[in-house]
Write a protein that holds these residues in place. Structure first.
Motif, PDB file in Angstrom:
ATOM      1  N   LEU A 102      80.674  34.936 -95.263  1.00  0.00           N
ATOM      2  CA  LEU A 102      80.370  34.435 -93.925  1.00  0.00           C
ATOM      3  C   LEU A 102      79.098  35.034 -93.338  1.00  0.00           C
ATOM      4  O   LEU A 102      78.559  34.509 -92.363  1.00  0.00           O
ATOM      5  CB  LEU A 102      81.542  34.720 -92.969  1.00  0.00           C
ATOM      6  N   VAL A 103      78.637  36.139 -93.888  1.00  0.00           N
ATOM      7  CA  VAL A 103      77.423  36.802 -93.404  1.00  0.00           C
ATOM      8  C   VAL A 103      76.411  36.808 -94.528  1.00  0.00           C
ATOM      9  O   VAL A 103      76.635  37.432 -95.572  1.00  0.00           O
ATOM     10  CB  VAL A 103      77.729  38.247 -92.926  1.00  0.00           C
ATOM     11  N   ARG A 104      75.272  36.124 -94.328  1.00  0.00           N
ATOM     12  CA  ARG A 104      74.285  35.939 -95.403  1.00  0.00           C
ATOM     13  C   ARG A 104      72.988  36.692 -95.158  1.00  0.00           C
ATOM     14  O   ARG A 104      72.185  36.852 -96.066  1.00  0.00           O
ATOM     15  CB  ARG A 104      73.961  34.459 -95.557  1.00  0.00           C
ATOM     16  N   TRP A 105      72.725  37.135 -93.957  1.00  0.00           N
ATOM     17  CA  TRP A 105      71.423  37.762 -93.726  1.00  0.00           C
ATOM     18  C   TRP A 105      71.602  39.173 -93.203  1.00  0.00           C
ATOM     19  O   TRP A 105      72.654  39.602 -92.814  1.00  0.00           O
ATOM     20  CB  TRP A 105      70.598  36.951 -92.709  1.00  0.00           C
ATOM     21  N   VAL A 138      86.011  41.767 -86.168  1.00  0.00           N
ATOM     22  CA  VAL A 138      85.004  42.734 -85.704  1.00  0.00           C
ATOM     23  C   VAL A 138      83.849  42.823 -86.699  1.00  0.00           C
ATOM     24  O   VAL A 138      82.672  42.848 -86.300  1.00  0.00           O
ATOM     25  CB  VAL A 138      85.663  44.113 -85.504  1.00  0.00           C
ATOM     26  N   GLY A 139      84.152  42.848 -87.992  1.00  0.00           N
ATOM     27  CA  GLY A 139      83.093  42.942 -88.998  1.00  0.00           C
ATOM     28  C   GLY A 139      82.197  41.710 -89.021  1.00  0.00           C
ATOM     29  O   GLY A 139      80.966  41.829 -89.088  1.00  0.00           O
ATOM     30  N   VAL A 140      82.784  40.520 -88.953  1.00  0.00           N
ATOM     31  CA  VAL A 140      81.981  39.289 -89.009  1.00  0.00           C
ATOM     32  C   VAL A 140      81.114  39.154 -87.762  1.00  0.00           C
ATOM     33  O   VAL A 140      79.928  38.792 -87.847  1.00  0.00           O
ATOM     34  CB  VAL A 140      82.898  38.064 -89.187  1.00  0.00           C
ATOM     35  N   VAL A 141      81.674  39.442 -86.592  1.00  0.00           N
ATOM     36  CA  VAL A 141      80.887  39.342 -85.359  1.00  0.00           C
ATOM     37  C   VAL A 141      79.733  40.338 -85.381  1.00  0.00           C
ATOM     38  O   VAL A 141      78.596  40.007 -84.977  1.00  0.00           O
ATOM     39  CB  VAL A 141      81.801  39.562 -84.140  1.00  0.00           C
ATOM     40  N   ALA A 142      79.995  41.561 -85.835  1.00  0.00           N
ATOM     41  CA  ALA A 142      78.921  42.550 -85.933  1.00  0.00           C
ATOM     42  C   ALA A 142      77.845  42.095 -86.914  1.00  0.00           C
ATOM     43  O   ALA A 142      76.641  42.293 -86.673  1.00  0.00           O
ATOM     44  CB  ALA A 142      79.498  43.905 -86.362  1.00  0.00           C
ATOM     45  N   GLY A 143      78.244  41.472 -88.019  1.00  0.00           N
ATOM     46  CA  GLY A 143      77.259  40.971 -88.978  1.00  0.00           C
ATOM     47  C   GLY A 143      76.437  39.821 -88.431  1.00  0.00           C
ATOM     48  O   GLY A 143      75.226  39.732 -88.694  1.00  0.00           O
ATOM     49  N   LEU A 144      77.055  38.946 -87.662  1.00  0.00           N
ATOM     50  CA  LEU A 144      76.314  37.826 -87.077  1.00  0.00           C
ATOM     51  C   LEU A 144      75.315  38.296 -86.027  1.00  0.00           C
ATOM     52  O   LEU A 144      74.247  37.693 -85.849  1.00  0.00           O
ATOM     53  CB  LEU A 144      77.289  36.831 -86.441  1.00  0.00           C
ATOM     54  N   THR A 160      75.956  28.788 -88.517  1.00  0.00           N
ATOM     55  CA  THR A 160      74.639  29.441 -88.561  1.00  0.00           C
ATOM     56  C   THR A 160      73.966  29.281 -89.921  1.00  0.00           C
ATOM     57  O   THR A 160      72.755  29.434 -90.033  1.00  0.00           O
ATOM     58  CB  THR A 160      74.789  30.932 -88.241  1.00  0.00           C
ATOM     59  N   GLN A 161      74.763  28.954 -90.940  1.00  0.00           N
ATOM     60  CA  GLN A 161      74.222  28.728 -92.285  1.00  0.00           C
ATOM     61  C   GLN A 161      74.044  27.244 -92.592  1.00  0.00           C
ATOM     62  O   GLN A 161      73.766  26.882 -93.733  1.00  0.00           O
ATOM     63  CB  GLN A 161      75.152  29.353 -93.331  1.00  0.00           C
ATOM     64  N   ASN A 162      74.246  26.380 -91.581  1.00  0.00           N
ATOM     65  CA  ASN A 162      74.158  24.930 -91.757  1.00  0.00           C
ATOM     66  C   ASN A 162      75.144  24.422 -92.815  1.00  0.00           C
ATOM     67  O   ASN A 162      74.848  23.481 -93.554  1.00  0.00           O
ATOM     68  CB  ASN A 162      72.731  24.502 -92.130  1.00  0.00           C
ATOM     69  N   GLN A 163      76.311  25.052 -92.870  1.00  0.00           N
ATOM     70  CA  GLN A 163      77.339  24.659 -93.828  1.00  0.00           C
ATOM     71  C   GLN A 163      78.629  24.228 -93.150  1.00  0.00           C
ATOM     72  O   GLN A 163      79.634  24.034 -93.818  1.00  0.00           O
ATOM     73  CB  GLN A 163      77.642  25.831 -94.785  1.00  0.00           C
ATOM     74  N   PHE A 164      78.573  24.072 -91.840  1.00  0.00           N
ATOM     75  CA  PHE A 164      79.808  23.761 -91.131  1.00  0.00           C
ATOM     76  C   PHE A 164      80.186  22.294 -91.306  1.00  0.00           C
ATOM     77  O   PHE A 164      79.338  21.400 -91.259  1.00  0.00           O
ATOM     78  CB  PHE A 164      79.650  24.047 -89.636  1.00  0.00           C
TER      79      PHE A 164
END
Length: 304
Positions: free
Chosen positions: A301-304, A224-230, A166-170
């Protein structure tokens, strides 16, 4: 051959008929001297050695025992090699012990995930035993397992790849670095805990696999935290991760105190108060390290 006698008559010398052995010169002769068995000479049945009518004497006797002996020797060699491989493999990798940590079912996994996210209402944290042997995890929610840590580690890597995408860094290289970093930090954490237990001289039944299992439970909260942030943004990521960090802290305290502090209570007056405090501090340090690793491995992993 013709010749003429004295009376003038021509006589023909009769030639004797030669009969070939085994055949009759007269095609109408119905009775040959003996039957033609040349078609059966050296006839060989390739479906089985020595089964033809013209097989050599003793060939059938020797072929079957040799085949049976070869098959028996091959089977014995294979079984012996398998036994040696299992014996040497179990010396370095305790396969029998690993089977215990993967003895789970769907009900256990669901209850364990709920316990990791919401451990505050759980009362009994003692591991059940049967004849001095802990019962399988599928029969006891308090027993450590490796199924959830392993599956959580793999899922975390996949979620990290999705977040980087999602950050175009993959890229495969970055995903490999992410997996290697998480694995290295897990190894460092487990080695640090084992070294601390050795320095404090704690007599506990905690094994290396137990520590890997307990350290791997934090991946559930990280996912859980990363999915919630995305899905909902960075603010929700912080709130969700904070809840999961508090949950894993409580889970580790209530689980490890029975493994570490119970030994101190059993020794009673023979142990000095300073040593008891070291055990308590060690338990709290292990539990407090989990939120630190959870934030360190997910904040980028979560930028926005």
């Amino acid at each position: 051959m013709d010749y003429q006698n004295q009376s003038g008559f021509r006589l023909r010398k009769l030639q004797p008929k030669v009969r070939m052995r085994g055949t009759s010169m007269d095609p109408n002769d119905p009775s040959p001297l003996f039957d033609d068995t040349s078609a059966g000479v050296y006839k060989h049945d390739y479906r089985g050695v020595g089964k033809g009518p013209g097989a050599y004497p003793g060939q059938a006797f020797l072929s079957e025992p040799m085949s049976n002996l070869t098959m028996a020797y091959s089977s014995s060699l294979v079984s012996h090699g398998k036994e040696m491989m299992d014996k040497n493999l179990d010396r370095f990798i305790p396969i029998s012990k690993l089977k215990y940590y993967f003895a789970v079912d769907t009900v256990y996994v669901g209850k364990k995930l709920g316990l990791l996210v919401f451990p505050y209402m759980h009362q009994n944290w003692e591991v059940s035993y049967q004849q001095d042997t802990p019962v399988a995890p599928r029969f006891d929610i308090n027993a450590p397992d490796l199924y959830i840590p392993v599956l959580g580690f793999i899922t975390y890597i996949l979620v990290a790849g999705l977040a980087l995408g999602t950050q175009n860094q993959f890229s495969p290289e970055i995903l490999g670095i992410q997996a290697s970093s998480a694995l290295v930090w897990l190894i460092i954490e487990v080695l640090a805990v084992l070294l601390s237990l050795y320095l404090v001289t704690v007599n506990t039944d905690l094994t290396t696999i137990d520590m890997v299992a307990f350290s791997g439970y934090k991946y559930v909260g990280m996912i859980v935290g990363v999915v919630a942030g995305l899905l909902f943004g960075r603010t929700v990521y912080y709130l969700t991760l904070l809840w999961c960090c508090a949950s894993i802290f409580v889970f580790m305290i209530r689980t490890l105190r029975l493994k570490i502090l119970s030994e101190a209570a059993a020794e009673g007056r023979l142990v000095q108060a300073a040593k008891n405090q070291l055990r308590m501090y060690l338990t709290m340090a292990i539990a407090a390290a989990q939120p630190v690793f959870m934030y360190w491995l997910t904040f980028h992993l979560v930028r926005w």
